[in-house]
Design an enzyme around this catalytic site. Structure first.
Site, PDB file in Angstrom:
ATOM      1  N   GLU A 268       0.845  -1.214   0.000  1.00 37.87           N
ATOM      2  CA  GLU A 268       0.000   0.000   0.000  1.00 37.87           C
ATOM      3  C   GLU A 268       0.881   1.265   0.000  1.00 37.87           C
ATOM      4  O   GLU A 268       0.782   2.117   0.882  1.00 37.87           O
ATOM      5  CB  GLU A 268      -0.959  -0.015   1.193  1.00 37.87           C
ATOM      6  CG  GLU A 268      -1.924  -1.171   1.145  1.00 37.87           C
ATOM      7  CD  GLU A 268      -3.037  -1.079   2.169  1.00 37.87           C
ATOM      8  OE1 GLU A 268      -2.821  -0.482   3.231  1.00 37.87           O
ATOM      9  OE2 GLU A 268      -4.123  -1.603   1.900  1.00 37.87           O
TER      10      GLU A 268
ATOM     11  N   GLU B 118      -5.301  -8.303  -1.259  1.00 37.27           N
ATOM     12  CA  GLU B 118      -6.041  -8.141  -0.001  1.00 37.27           C
ATOM     13  C   GLU B 118      -7.506  -7.884  -0.312  1.00 37.27           C
ATOM     14  O   GLU B 118      -7.807  -7.061  -1.182  1.00 37.27           O
ATOM     15  CB  GLU B 118      -5.515  -6.950   0.831  1.00 37.27           C
ATOM     16  CG  GLU B 118      -4.174  -7.177   1.453  1.00 37.27           C
ATOM     17  CD  GLU B 118      -3.730  -6.008   2.315  1.00 37.27           C
ATOM     18  OE1 GLU B 118      -4.595  -5.318   2.885  1.00 37.27           O
ATOM     19  OE2 GLU B 118      -2.518  -5.765   2.386  1.00 37.27           O
TER      20      GLU B 118
HETATM   21  C1  BGP Z   1      -4.624  -2.877   4.872  1.00 38.09           C
HETATM   22  C2  BGP Z   1      -3.276  -3.470   5.316  1.00 38.09           C
HETATM   23  C3  BGP Z   1      -3.364  -4.817   5.956  1.00 38.09           C
HETATM   24  C4  BGP Z   1      -4.636  -5.036   6.765  1.00 38.09           C
HETATM   25  C5  BGP Z   1      -5.864  -4.425   6.098  1.00 38.09           C
HETATM   26  C6  BGP Z   1      -7.126  -4.547   6.922  1.00 38.09           C
HETATM   27  O1  BGP Z   1      -4.508  -1.509   4.780  1.00 38.09           O
HETATM   28  O2  BGP Z   1      -2.421  -3.615   4.185  1.00 38.09           O
HETATM   29  O3  BGP Z   1      -2.195  -4.969   6.732  1.00 38.09           O
HETATM   30  O4  BGP Z   1      -4.475  -4.622   8.050  1.00 38.09           O
HETATM   31  O5  BGP Z   1      -5.653  -3.079   5.797  1.00 38.09           O
HETATM   32  O6  BGP Z   1      -7.222  -3.437   7.777  1.00 38.09           O
HETATM   33  P1  BGP Z   1      -7.448  -3.665   9.320  1.00 38.09           P
HETATM   34  O7  BGP Z   1      -6.439  -4.688   9.714  1.00 38.09           O
HETATM   35  O8  BGP Z   1      -7.243  -2.356   9.952  1.00 38.09           O
HETATM   36  O9  BGP Z   1      -8.855  -4.176   9.429  1.00 38.09           O
END
Ligand code: BGP
Length: 492
Positions: free
Chosen positions: A205, A390
């Site tokens: 990201e 993701e």
């Molecule tokens: C993205 C990240 C992940 C993961 C995901 C879900 O931004 O790349 O690492 O964390 O978000 O978000 P969260 O874990 O805050 O629910």
């Protein structure tokens, strides 16, 4: 319903080192920025803990960007405080349980496993003269375990875990010295794992460098020039890493990775449409540079208007041009709304709630059409292979008589897989694979909570670190296993 995925489609699952491994100070690993972050919640931000070495005063700072302003006092440095709880320290204990976990992923039939390497396991301080052999050995063991089951590792080199020393001693990614340190780190990875890793991604990201400055860039500054310089330095570092990877193994595929935060205009008012175009630049800028190899003209205009002067070197733009990526990895969870007139009910990144979407308890809307739109936008803009690395539905799953009936997650994944199928078969998108986020429950990045679960495998641990860490298959485990075994055909 005509469902047709490519025969070599990479069905997988995704995690990140600082959210799954634990063993935060084992195997000679150094501290990362993740290791000084406390747990928060949907309403309470995570904090950076700090200490002033001279006065011994300790305290807590907001984590910055959308989550308050970083206010670490002069002379204080981020540090692990005695008696505080940190989600990354034990996390889901993959560091000790990786054989059991990878065996479970193999039982689910995964073709690939998206994971990240912790830079601080390889160079504990980020700038050490020699790499840490114990760190290299750990990842060799993990990749060997994956390959034992025919699971392809898809590896991110940096996933919100900048070595803490690079934050304290160098000021994080606004400092050009991190370029060389990162490239040296990548050289060890590409050389050491030349025969075990075929797919790499550089920065997780990368567009979050302007909203997750501490986590993504190891910076405690929050001004636009620091953000712009950090982004530029990561572009140069990524481009050098791309070229380097090809010189070590011409067969590897190396991608960039962005958070695709699709935002719809709130109304058909042209001003809202214009706002949506400007908002899209917050992620398009990063793929424009890493796919086209040049800065887009709108960015130079923006920097001119803001008076942003980058610290550049002669070779930067030639290197960026020569270091374009092979594919685009991206995260997609939900879509947002933007309006020319800011609303008071904005929820951080994603703007006002979309009345057409159901949301989860953290306010993230369920929008599988948005995934198809994102796939089309990206493919039609760059015509490069895409990889959804993701995607998922965070939910406070409950164990009922030893079972976890996560029909809501099955429904979310089914909808998004059908959207992928349409993008491939109706829109002609070249999609390499799909690695749903948090395939094994891990701590949330945004809140640090364990209860914001994404996995097909439950981990017995609560938001304050209590629990057996035992793994339990959720209903979605068998559902996803059938989906993979039928190459996406069996979804009901
Ligand atoms: C993205 C990240 C992940 C993961 C995901 C879900 O931004 O790349 O690492 O964390 O978000 O978000 P969260 O874990 O805050 O629910």
């Amino acid at each position: 319903m005509n469902i047709k995925f490519p025969d070599n489609f990479l069905w997988g699952g995704a995690t990140a080192a600082c959210q799954i491994e634990g063993g935060y100070n084992e195997g000679k690993k150094g501290l990362t920025v993740a290791d000084v972050l406390t747990v928060g919640s949907h309403t309470e931000t995570r904090k950076i803990t700090w200490r002033n070495p001279k006065t011994n005063q300790t305290g807590y700072s907001d984590v910055g960007a959308f989550w308050g302003k970083i206010n670490i006092p002069e002379g204080a440095v981020p540090e692990v405080l005695e008696g505080e709880y940190y989600p990354s320290h034990v996390a889901s204990d993959f560091y000790h349980r990786y054989k059991e976990d990878i065996a479970l992923l193999a039982q689910m039939g995964l073709k690939c496993y998206r994971m990240s390497i912790s830079w601080a396991r390889i160079y504990p301080n980020g700038d050490d003269a020699m790499p840490n052999e114990e760190g290299l050995a750990f990842y060799h063991a993990v990749f060997d375990e994956c390959r034992k089951y025919g699971i392809e590792p898809i590896v991110t080199t940096a996933h919100y875990d900048v070595p803490l020393n690079l934050c304290i001693k160098y000021g994080g990614w606004k400092n050009r010295e991190l370029i060389e340190l990162y490239v040296r780190y990548c050289e060890i990875l590409f050389t050491e794992f030349k025969d075990k890793v075929k797919y790499w991604m550089t920065f997780n990201e990368i567009n979050s460098v302007i909203v997750e400055n501490f986590k993504a860039a190891g910076m405690t500054e929050e001004d636009s020039t620091s953000y712009a310089q950090a982004a530029h330095n990561q572009f140069v570092a990524s481009a050098r890493a791309v070229k380097l990877s090809k010189s070590i193994n011409p067969e590897v595929k190396i991608g960039c990775m962005i958070a695709y935060t699709l935002s719809y205009p709130k109304t058909c008012n042209p001003k809202d449409q214009l706002e949506s175009l400007l908002k899209a630049r917050t992620y398009n800028f990063f793929t424009d540079v890493q796919c086209d190899g040049v800065y887009p003209s709108y960015k130079w205009k923006e920097y001119e208007q803001k008076g942003i002067q980058l610290e550049l070197e002669e070779s930067d733009f030639q290197e960026i041009k020569e270091g374009c990526v092979d594919f685009i990895g991206f995260s997609y969870y939900t879509s947002g709304i933007c309006a020319a007139k800011k609303e008071e009910d904005e929820i951080g990144l994603m703007g006002p709630v979309n009345p057409y979407l159901k949301t989860n308890a953290w306010g993230w809307g369920i929008d599988s059409d948005g995934l198809r739109i994102s796939l089309c936008n990206l493919y039609e803009r760059y015509r490069k292979p895409l990889f959804i690395v993701e995607n998922g539905y965070g939910y406070a799953d409950e164990v009922v008589e030893g079972k976890i009936h996560d029909d809501y997650r099955i429904d979310y994944m089914r909808q998004h897989i059908l959207a992928m199928n349409d993008a491939i078969n109706l829109d002609g998108v070249d999609l390499l694979g799909y690695t749903p986020w948090g395939c094994i429950d891990i701590s949330s990045l945004g809140t640090g909570e364990m209860k914001k679960r994404y996995g097909m495998i439950y981990v017995e641990k609560d938001d304050l670190g209590n629990g057996t860490l035992n793994r339990i298959k959720k209903d979605s485990f068998d559902w996803y296993k059938k989906c993979i075994a039928s190459n996406g055909k069996e979804l009901y």
